[in-house]
Design an enzyme around this catalytic site. Structure first.
Site, mmCIF file in Angstrom:
data_model
loop_
_atom_site.group_PDB
_atom_site.id
_atom_site.type_symbol
_atom_site.label_atom_id
_atom_site.label_comp_id
_atom_site.label_asym_id
_atom_site.label_seq_id
_atom_site.Cartn_x
_atom_site.Cartn_y
_atom_site.Cartn_z
ATOM 1 N N HIS A 189 0.828 -1.207 0.000
ATOM 2 C CA HIS A 189 0.000 0.000 0.000
ATOM 3 C C HIS A 189 0.857 1.251 0.000
ATOM 4 C CE1 HIS A 189 -3.987 -1.694 1.212
ATOM 5 N NE2 HIS A 189 -4.331 -0.648 0.513
ATOM 6 N N ARG A 297 -8.739 -0.991 -14.023
ATOM 7 C CA ARG A 297 -8.843 -2.222 -13.224
ATOM 8 C C ARG A 297 -10.254 -2.283 -12.627
ATOM 9 N NH1 ARG A 297 -3.043 -0.935 -12.219
ATOM 10 N NH2 ARG A 297 -1.839 -2.853 -12.372
ATOM 11 N N ARG A 333 -10.642 -3.560 -18.232
ATOM 12 C CA ARG A 333 -10.350 -4.978 -18.005
ATOM 13 C C ARG A 333 -11.475 -5.582 -17.185
ATOM 14 N NH1 ARG A 333 -5.117 -6.446 -14.623
ATOM 15 N NH2 ARG A 333 -6.319 -5.730 -12.861
ATOM 16 N N GLU A 432 -0.180 -12.166 -19.651
ATOM 17 C CA GLU A 432 0.447 -12.089 -18.330
ATOM 18 C C GLU A 432 0.793 -13.468 -17.776
ATOM 19 O OE1 GLU A 432 -2.043 -9.874 -15.639
ATOM 20 O OE2 GLU A 432 -3.861 -10.893 -16.278
ATOM 21 N N ASN A 455 3.482 -7.231 -14.541
ATOM 22 C CA ASN A 455 3.555 -7.543 -13.106
ATOM 23 C C ASN A 455 3.352 -9.044 -12.900
ATOM 24 O OD1 ASN A 455 3.558 -4.772 -13.002
ATOM 25 N ND2 ASN A 455 1.424 -4.611 -12.432
ATOM 26 N N ASP A 456 2.303 -9.558 -13.518
ATOM 27 C CA ASP A 456 2.054 -10.997 -13.389
ATOM 28 C C ASP A 456 2.968 -11.818 -14.289
ATOM 29 O OD1 ASP A 456 0.129 -11.500 -11.357
ATOM 30 O OD2 ASP A 456 -1.338 -10.449 -12.577
ATOM 31 N N ARG A 466 4.637 -11.971 -6.258
ATOM 32 C CA ARG A 466 4.776 -10.512 -6.300
ATOM 33 C C ARG A 466 4.441 -9.842 -4.978
ATOM 34 N NH1 ARG A 466 -0.083 -8.619 -10.425
ATOM 35 N NH2 ARG A 466 0.123 -6.593 -9.468
ATOM 36 N N CYS A 503 0.775 -2.790 -20.126
ATOM 37 C CA CYS A 503 0.100 -2.016 -19.083
ATOM 38 C C CYS A 503 0.630 -2.325 -17.689
ATOM 39 C CB CYS A 503 -1.407 -2.212 -19.147
ATOM 40 S SG CYS A 503 -1.907 -3.902 -18.793
HETATM 41 C C1 PEP Z 1 -0.104 -6.936 -14.553
HETATM 42 O O1 PEP Z 1 -0.189 -8.069 -14.074
HETATM 43 O O2 PEP Z 1 0.942 -6.464 -15.044
HETATM 44 C C2 PEP Z 1 -1.272 -6.041 -14.538
HETATM 45 C C3 PEP Z 1 -1.264 -4.900 -15.197
HETATM 46 O O3 PEP Z 1 -2.347 -6.404 -13.816
HETATM 47 P P1 PEP Z 1 -2.417 -6.334 -12.207
HETATM 48 O O4 PEP Z 1 -1.194 -5.582 -11.727
HETATM 49 O O5 PEP Z 1 -3.677 -5.634 -11.889
HETATM 50 O O6 PEP Z 1 -2.413 -7.770 -11.838
HETATM 51 MG MG MG Z 2 -2.125 -8.886 -13.652
#
Ligand code: PEP
Ligand code: MG
Length: 544
Positions: A189, A297, A333, A432, A455-456, A466, A503
């Site tokens: 956070h 999101r 999304r 992802e 990110n994923d 993560r 993204c």
């Molecule tokens: C990602 O996984 O990069 C992504 C943009 O989605 P989130 O961070 O919401 O999982």
């Molecule tokens: Mg993701």
């Protein structure tokens, strides 16, 4: 001079004096009291003060970080009024004749242990909130004047073990130069709020750092590199002062980039869009001159709700975003719940490996009534702007075929009901998972676009949870495996006439912009404050 290294969360340099963050949660002593009614009166006054403070923090957060992040403080206000919580405190004071501070601290321990032991991840996360509100209540009991004090002193660099969301937002931006925490992960956070608040910040510096500083020490915080220098020599300070001045010059220059094209010196164009978590993010998107929204999101609509948001509620939110963007692309999304994002009314089972579990599109395909409601709202909203719909966590062709079949059914349904929608809504999938990237040649013919969720993709490619702060040192976001998967996806997208964007957080990493553009990436979608720095980078590149 001593050096430490953590992880930069917001790229800027600060040079200033340390203020070690003090929290009054460890000094609660059990004391016997004689006048129980007087203790109740103290408690009541402290509670009123705590609610007042939270109200102020909520208003501040609303302005600085938006409704989505501010809502946690409304939840805190509600928790302070919770009957079970208050009864427990009152019982302890009455039956054991103890001071209110002790009663609050004991209740906090009991309740947070109870939450932490629950199966549901959402409820587990409430343990930290109970601690947070209880610490505030204890501070209001112990020193009611402290929160209001203002000595008008110099700006400080706040150093802490970690900061709770309410503590981060409570920091007076005009008095804080930067903050540094010993712990915390990039997905915490604190990190997310810092990015939104534009406060230079470095996290995960380690415990040793806290042991080697005290109030008033001079330190340098480099949010670009994550470096912290304690008691710098004159030469080092001069070097960083120059770096800071350079940052300031850049910031001013960036404003001049508003309205300019995202085009390289040799004429290659790229779309730069922004990511949002709710309707309240639109202000930042417009203020930073993003060309569209590359990732909305939508699960935040569900997270903010007490029950499944209705088709009408969703339609109104999506329509507002589309209308505000006045014809610019908005990619929404579909629900990405599960893993770290848990919602109690979904009643999901506890899983041993939630990140590898029942999440996102897997839930939507298993519970089609939830999916159809969202799709109906999305298609209805499409009549009010330029909508793209994107599906998360794809791993196979058959998932995409099933999704598209539901989309066709929903469109036919709306047509039958005479409800207008845009026939040209683009559909896309997130890349992802490594599986999606590897079969991107098979997926591309089915969709209009890909959007890479780095990110994923990083989490699944490198087998790095993560959410786990301990793994930060192992998390090489520039790992060649990730970059090759993105490149492969770009080639396959273009071979089949689809466009491709990124993204995830990596889209904002300007050290990779040239590589992304050489791969042929068509769109980069980033947090709003990163739009102009990215535009600047693009305009400086020559790909010839
Ligand atoms: C990602 O996984 O990069 C992504 C943009 O989605 P989130 O961070 O919401 O999982
Ligand atoms: Mg993701």
């Amino acid at each position: 001079m001593e050096k430490f290294k953590g992880k930069g969360v917001y790229g800027a340099v600060a040079i200033g004096s340390v203020s070690v963050f003090k929290r009054g949660d460890t000094q609660v002593r059990r004391e016997h009291i004689d006048d129980i009614q007087a203790e109740f009166a103290r408690l009541e006054a402290a509670k009123e003060l705590a609610v007042e403070q939270l109200g102020e923090i909520y208003e501040k957060a609303l302005k600085e970080v938006g409704e989505t992040h501010a809502q946690i403080f409304e939840v805190h206000m509600m928790m302070l009024e919770d009957d079970d919580y208050n009864e427990s405190i009152a019982n302890l004071i009455e039956t054991q004749a103890v001071n209110a501070e002790y009663a609050v601290a004991s209740t906090a321990d009991n309740f947070s242990a109870m939450f932490a032991a629950m199966d549901d991840a959402y409820m587990q996360a409430r343990a930290a909130d109970v601690k947070d509100i209880s610490n505030r209540l204890i501070a209001c009991l112990t020193d009611p004047g402290a929160a209001k004090s203002d000595d008008g002193g110099e700006k400080m660099i706040v150093c802490a073990d970690d900061l709770a969301p309410s503590e981060t937002v409570s920091l007076d931006k005009d008095r804080v130069l930067a903050f540094v925490t010993a712990f915390g992960s990039s997905n915490s956070h604190t990190a997310i709020l810092a990015r939104n608040m534009n406060i230079p910040a470095v996290i995960s510096v380690g415990e040793e750092f806290l042991k080697s500083i005290k109030d008033g020490d001079k330190i340098i915080v480099d949010g670009h590199t994550g470096e912290i220098i304690v008691s710098p020599d004159a030469e080092t300070e001069k070097k960083y002062a120059e770096k800071r001045a350079e940052d300031e010059r850049k910031k001013a220059l960036l404003q001049e980039l508003k309205g300019k094209d995202n085009v390289t010196l040799d004429g290659t164009r790229v779309n730069i869009y922004a990511n949002i978590g709710g309707v309240d993010g639109i202000g930042g998107v417009l203020a930073n001159d993003a060309g569209g929204i590359g990732l909305f999101r939508s699960e935040f609509l569900y997270l903010e709700s007490e029950d499944y948001p209705t088709e009408e509620q969703q339609f109104l939110a999506y329509r507002k975003v589309l209308e505000s963007m006045a014809g610019k692309t908005v990619i929404i999304r579909t629900l990405d719940i599960g893993a770290d994002k848990q919602i109690d009314y979904f009643d999901l089972d506890k899983e041993d490996n939630p990140a590898l579990g029942f999440r996102a599109i897997r839930i939507c395909l298993t519970r089609p009534e939830i999916f159809r409601t969202q799709l109906r709202a999305l298609y209805r909203a499409s009549a009010y702007g330029k909508l793209g719909i994107m599906f998360p966590m794809i791993t196979s062709v058959s998932e995409v075929e099933q999704i598209l079949a539901v989309c066709e059914e929903v469109k036919a349904e709306l047509k039958g009901e005479g409800i207008p929608f845009d026939e040209k809504v683009e559909t896309g999938i997130m890349i992802e998972t490594p599986a999606a990237a590897v079969i991107s040649d098979m997926l591309a013919p089915l969709v209009d676009f890909f959007s890479v969720g780095t990110n994923d993709l990083t989490q699944y490619t490198l087998a790095i949870d993560r959410q786990n702060a301990k793994l930060e040192p192992f998390c090489d976001t520039h790992h060649e495996a990730i970059l090759r998967l993105i490149e492969m996806s770009a080639q396959n997208a273009h071979k089949h006439g689809a466009w491709i964007g990124i993204c995830g957080e990596l889209a904002a990493d300007t050290t990779l912009t040239e590589r992304f553009l050489r791969m042929g990436i068509d769109e980069l979608s980033v947090s709003a404050p990163f739009v102009l720095p990215l535009r600047e980078k693009v305009r400086s590149l020559d790909l010839k």
